[in-house]
Design an enzyme around this catalytic site. Structure first.
Site, PDB file in Angstrom:
ATOM      1  N   SER A   1    -135.484  14.377 -70.233  1.00 12.81           N
ATOM      2  CA  SER A   1    -134.672  14.154 -69.029  1.00 12.81           C
ATOM      3  C   SER A   1    -133.201  14.320 -69.405  1.00 12.81           C
ATOM      4  CB  SER A   1    -134.939  12.764 -68.468  1.00 12.81           C
ATOM      5  OG  SER A   1    -134.663  11.806 -69.456  1.00 12.81           O
TER       6      SER A   1
ATOM      7  N   CYS B   1    -114.178  -1.115 -50.498  1.00 11.69           N
ATOM      8  CA  CYS B   1    -115.273  -1.939 -49.982  1.00 11.69           C
ATOM      9  C   CYS B   1    -115.187  -3.376 -50.517  1.00 11.69           C
ATOM     10  CB  CYS B   1    -116.608  -1.276 -50.260  1.00 11.69           C
ATOM     11  SG  CYS B   1    -117.832  -1.757 -49.033  1.00 11.69           S
TER      12      CYS B   1
ATOM     13  N   HIS C   1    -115.827   4.070 -48.035  1.00  7.46           N
ATOM     14  CA  HIS C   1    -115.850   4.646 -49.383  1.00  7.46           C
ATOM     15  C   HIS C   1    -115.259   6.055 -49.364  1.00  7.46           C
ATOM     16  CE1 HIS C   1    -118.739   1.784 -51.340  1.00  7.46           C
ATOM     17  NE2 HIS C   1    -118.948   1.490 -50.072  1.00  7.46           N
TER      18      HIS C   1
ATOM     19  N   GLU D   1    -114.448   7.851 -51.809  1.00  8.78           N
ATOM     20  CA  GLU D   1    -114.912   8.656 -52.951  1.00  8.78           C
ATOM     21  C   GLU D   1    -116.039   9.622 -52.592  1.00  8.78           C
ATOM     22  OE1 GLU D   1    -115.409   5.447 -52.511  1.00  8.78           O
ATOM     23  OE2 GLU D   1    -117.281   4.714 -53.365  1.00  8.78           O
TER      24      GLU D   1
END
Ligand code: GLN
Length: 538
Positions: free
Chosen positions: A16, A384, A510, A512
């Site tokens: 992975s 937030c 948010h 971002e």
């Protein structure tokens, strides 16, 4: 196939963390730059319905789409590379697949048949893959299969791919990402793991068309020939994916390997024009030649796993480039911050971001941080929970309400300056029930945020249950903490800023999630700009 959408499946082998998401996003970028409309989908083999209920330590950040899906962080990469929003349909999990099949079974849709992995689960997977294609918006859908080939839980996905390859032979290809490790004892790159991983795919009935080989060193012709021969792929379909200095180099590296050309040839699509990557290259050259450097602290409780704040750290890269500076993030564990050591941990920073989060762990460190940056005029951006901490801190230390808190932490709090949203009070289930996705926000003309956005009407993405308690708004505003962004329908406070401070802005939403290479987020750009200015570098 009824429509002409083409499908590229991206699988991973050997191990992975090879970066399927970045390879998929880079390929998509190249195809987009040749004039194709492309989207990327992620299939996640876990049983959670979505990652919204997962602790970030398990899975990194939970990315939120415009239409309110809580998704895998790879969708963030897709959006940052392509500058096109993703949606609910772009992330499918085993939990979602089973939930839908079981709902159908309960409704009696299967007319008395035994419900099985094949065909019912695989049919559901195939349907989910084709939803994006059927929209007619995309020429090419890239579907990334999470996990590693050979994992028990990804078997139904590989089987669905096998069936689609068979049913729509001319419209589907498989790109398999593997590892070609360097063994220092032998002084050689080794192809055996790749051969074995392709054998494993073959056992499942899937012949990959293209192999992307992650490697630390160059793959010479001999190695490429060997891989091609053992894995039944053409020489030009053995793609070297060498470790890159930044993820934003990968599209350029893939272009040099002609990955996009090979994909188009195999899909029988015209190569069209040479990809136009001018603005991408411009971004890269500015990224690599910053004119200055800054130290910005990121205060959060998951900082040991930086993927927990992926969109924030990427947004700082974009905003740094926009300001021709390099933002060095200093990761600070909120749990470690106390009134005593805050100066030592935060005092040297050029700017501070207090991160989103849930629950009580680390919250007092976040509140302490806000006090320090407020009192010491250090530029501050709160997101937030970061905004909620700023409100609590102001209430306690400026308004002198020592008991002020959020009802998330103290349910029967006497001064609940942050309160659960009305519509949340009836909800008991945890999954997908927050205030999620894009909502409008009206900004106060002339405020720092409206100057940052250069407009008064914006839309931003949300993920929360608690909000600023409007009962207290007047007192906050009279004392200099202004609500400069509000939801026009509900009046919920979405942005606060402090008067008389160089730059103290915090948002309930948010920002971002919306920052991309092509569109660095205005709030991050303005924050970094303010940090530069405060440091006398502008
Ligand atoms: N826990 C807070 C809420 O639910 C903040 C959420 C967040 O930071 N995303 O309102």
């Amino acid at each position: 196939m009824s429509n002409s959408t083409k499908y590229v499946f991206v699988t991973g082998g050997v191990t992975s963390s090879l970066g399927k998401g970045i390879i998929s996003a880079s390929l998509a970028k190249l195809l987009q730059a040749r004039g194709y409309s492309v989207t990327i989908q992620k299939l996640d083999p876990y049983i959670n319905v979505d990652p919204g209920t997962l602790n970030p330590y398990e899975h990194g950040e939970c990315f939120v789409t415009e239409d309110g899906a809580e998704t895998d962080l790879d969708l963030g990469h897709y959006e940052r590379f392509l500058n096109v929003p993703t949606s609910q349909a772009n992330n499918v999990t085993t939990g979602k697949i089973y939930q839908s099949v079981i709902d159908k079974e309960r409704r009696g849709d299967f007319l008395g048949k035994t419900v099985q992995v094949i065909p019912h689960i695989t049919d559901e997977i195939k349907e989910r893959i084709q939803i994006l294609g059927k929209k007619g918006t995309y020429d090419i859908v890239i579907t990334e299969i999470g996990g590693t080939v050979g994992d028990i839980e990804s078997l139904p996905y590989v089987e669905a791919v096998r069936q689609m390859m068979w049913e729509f032979e001319n419209d589907c290809i498989v790109l398999h990402l593997t590892l070609v490790p360097y063994l220092s004892a032998a002084g050689e790159l080794k192809t055996k793991p790749t051969q074995h991983s392709v054998k494993q795919l073959l056992e499942l009935g899937v012949q990959p068309d293209i192999l992307c080989c992650r490697t630390e060193y160059e793959l010479d012709l001999n190695l490429r020939r060997k891989i091609a021969k053992f894995c039944n792929v053409s020489m030009n379909a053995v793609i070297e994916a060498k470790d890159a200095e930044t993820i934003y180099d990968v599209p350029i590296l893939m272009q040099a390997e002609e990955l996009d050309k090979v994909v188009l040839e195999k899909l029988s699509l015209p190569t069209k024009s040479v990809p136009n990557l001018e603005s991408w290259c411009d971004f890269l050259s500015r990224l690599k030649q910053p004119k200055s450097e800054l130290r910005i602290g990121l205060v959060g409780k998951y900082v040991e796993l930086k993927d927990s704040y992926k969109s924030i750290s990427e947004a700082f890269i974009h905003a740094g480039v926009a300001n021709e500076t390099k933002v060095n993030i200093e990761w600070i564990h909120s749990e470690k911050i106390t009134q005593k050591n805050v100066k030592e941990l935060v005092g040297h920073l050029d700017g501070v971001l207090v991160a989103p989060g849930f629950g009580s762990r680390g919250i007092s460190g976040k509140i302490e941080t806000v006090r320090y940056v407020r009192e010491n005029n250090i530029p501050f951006l709160g997101i937030c929970l970061g905004m909620q901490c700023a409100v609590i801190e102001f209430a306690r230390n400026v308004l002198n309400w020592p008991e002020a808190h959020t009802t998330e932490i103290v349910e029967d709090c006497k001064v609940p300056v942050i309160n659960m949203m009305e519509e949340q009070k009836e909800i008991s289930e945890m999954g997908g029930t927050m205030r999620l996705g894009s909502y409008s926000c009206q900004l106060t003309p002339g405020s720092k945020v409206s100057l940052a956005y250069n407009t008064d009407k914006i839309k931003e993405r949300h993920r929360h249950r608690y909000e600023f308690n409007n009962e207290f708004l007047d007192i906050f505003e009279e004392n200099g903490l202004k609500a400069t962004g509000k939801n026009p329908e509900s009046g919920l406070v979405e942005v606060i800023e402090l008067e008389g401070h160089p730059w103290f802005v915090a948002s309930q939403f948010h920002p971002e999630y919306r920052s991309t290479v092509d569109n660095p987020h205005p709030l991050f750009v303005a924050f970094v700009h303010a940090v530069l200015e405060n440091k006398g570098l502008n």
